[in-house]
Design an enzyme around this catalytic site. Structure first.
Site, PDB file in Angstrom:
ATOM      1  N   SER A 277      27.712  47.870  33.007  1.00  0.00           N
ATOM      2  CA  SER A 277      28.566  47.755  34.188  1.00  0.00           C
ATOM      3  C   SER A 277      29.344  49.025  34.464  1.00  0.00           C
ATOM      4  O   SER A 277      29.536  49.404  35.625  1.00  0.00           O
ATOM      5  CB  SER A 277      29.538  46.580  34.007  1.00  0.00           C
ATOM      6  OG  SER A 277      28.835  45.381  33.788  1.00  0.00           O
ATOM      7  N   HIS A 335      35.065  49.241  33.847  1.00  0.00           N
ATOM      8  CA  HIS A 335      34.687  49.234  35.260  1.00  0.00           C
ATOM      9  C   HIS A 335      35.496  50.264  36.042  1.00  0.00           C
ATOM     10  O   HIS A 335      34.945  51.039  36.837  1.00  0.00           O
ATOM     11  CB  HIS A 335      34.914  47.851  35.857  1.00  0.00           C
ATOM     12  CG  HIS A 335      33.953  46.825  35.359  1.00  0.00           C
ATOM     13  ND1 HIS A 335      33.877  45.558  35.906  1.00  0.00           N
ATOM     14  CD2 HIS A 335      33.035  46.854  34.368  1.00  0.00           C
ATOM     15  CE1 HIS A 335      32.945  44.868  35.276  1.00  0.00           C
ATOM     16  NE2 HIS A 335      32.425  45.632  34.327  1.00  0.00           N
TER      17      HIS A 335
END
EC number: 3.4.21.105
Length: 379
Positions: A277, A335
């Site tokens: 991610s 992230h």
């Protein structure tokens, strides 16, 4: 007689009332009274119960460390493997644990971009040769009888119909699928947790920062990440090129994990992390920064569209809130680190890093052209 009545009603246990003993011990009191005719065994039992009463010892429960609480909190997420059998060892000086990951991040990023520059140089040379080889191959195919239903020909046709970006990320997707299959092997669980999950409390700090970028424990997690990577592959490769994209992607995985390390050390939550991610957020942020007016949509709600710039702002806001509030389902610090790196690279990094690769390419060119020749010897 009063004492006999109390003994009959159960007061001889010493729980509510007892006769005065005059400060003497139990043995002295028993010897002085002897064996009374009236009270007999009942009063002797009363003395023994009163003197033999002891307070039950308190059970001391072992203290739970912060690492245990953190691991239990992370085990609630279905995206990471169970870590009951894995021991994390937080350092008494947590800031020092970031020194090696910092040097690894800087060194790996430099090596990634240097290798990408050399790769591009070699690719340009091979394309010239492959152009003439392709002309020769087309001429041979025209005079050679063609086979009907050739499986290899169908695979080549499918491969040639893919865009450059899709062909580039095919290898990344294959690597993620392979690692996902390794998670299904019970005998490899300890090794996978040790090297394919990243945590600043682990004994292995540096290599999991890269390996965890290709690691997914949940099928849904892997499918969602690979779908987003496939969707943005053509755009990012058109912007950066194949070689530069690979350098950015691999560096983004390491950099996002380092940001996650910093956040975990600062908050004391040492749960493991894994997944692509962080690197995919770099790809998404780079495309949205370069093409902010592009239209995006959610796969399950294609009727609702929004601009890429607004999507990037919403993602950054959500990950910032998750990092501050301590949401534990995703690694919001990774992230956020990946998104910020993507924005920085498109805005400044391309000019600072990639456009200054010429000195390295010249050195490599001189090494290739002026290298030792066959049959040559030293004078």
């Amino acid at each position: 007689m009063a004492w006999r009545g109390l003994a009959q009603r159960g007061w001889g246990c010493g729980q509510a009332w007892a006769p005065p003993t005059g400060g003497r011990s139990c043995e002295e009191l028993t010897a002085a009274l002897g064996q009374p005719r009236l009270l007999g065994r009942r009063f002797n039992l009363f003395i023994q119960q009163k003197c033999g009463f002891r307070k039950a010892p308190r059970k001391v429960e072992p203290r739970r460390s912060d690492t245990g609480r953190s691991s239990e909190a992370y085990k609630r997420s279905a995206l990471i493997p169970p870590v009951e059998e894995t021991a994390f060892y937080p350092s008494p000086y947590p800031i020092r644990t970031l020194v090696k990951p910092l040097f690894f991040t800087v060194g790996f990023t430099g090596c990634a971009f240097g290798s990408a520059a050399i790769w591009q140089y070699e690719s340009l040379k091979s394309r010239v040769q492959s152009y003439f080889d392709g002309i020769k191959a087309d001429w041979l195919d025209s005079i050679r009888p063609q086979k009907e239903g050739d499986f290899r020909k169908e695979i080549n046709k499918w491969w040639n119909n893919l865009s450059d970006g899709q062909r580039t990320v095919t290898g990344i997707i294959a690597a993620n699928v392979f690692v996902f299959c390794l998670w299904r092997v019970p005998s490899l669980q300890r090794t996978m947790i040790r090297y394919f999950t990243s945590s600043p409390a682990s004994k292995v700090l540096c290599s999991p920062m890269l390996l965890s970028t290709f690691s997914h424990f949940s099928l849904f997690h892997m499918a969602a990440n690979m779908y987003v990577l496939w969707s943005f592959s053509s755009s990012i490769v058109n912007i950066l090129g194949q070689e530069q994209f690979m350098a950015v992607y691999l560096s983004a995985g390491v950099i996002s994990n380092f940001v996650s390390y910093v956040c975990k050390v600062a908050t004391g939550r040492y749960g493991p992390s894994l997944g692509a991610s962080g690197a995919i957020m770099t790809v998404l942020a780079a495309v949205c920064t370069k093409i902010p007016e592009g239209r995006l949509a959610i796969i399950f709600l294609p009727m609702f569209t929004f601009t890429a710039g607004n999507a990037l702002k919403a993602i950054i806001a959500m990950d910032t809130a998750g990092m501050i509030l301590g949401w534990k389902f995703f690694d919001h610090a990774a992230h956020l680190g990946g998104a910020l790196f993507g924005i920085w690279y498109i805005t400044y990094g391309h000019e600072l890093i990639w456009k200054n690769r010429e000195p390295l390419v010249k050195i490599w060119h001189e090494m290739r052209t002026n290298g030792p020749k066959k049959g040559g010897g030293s004078k």
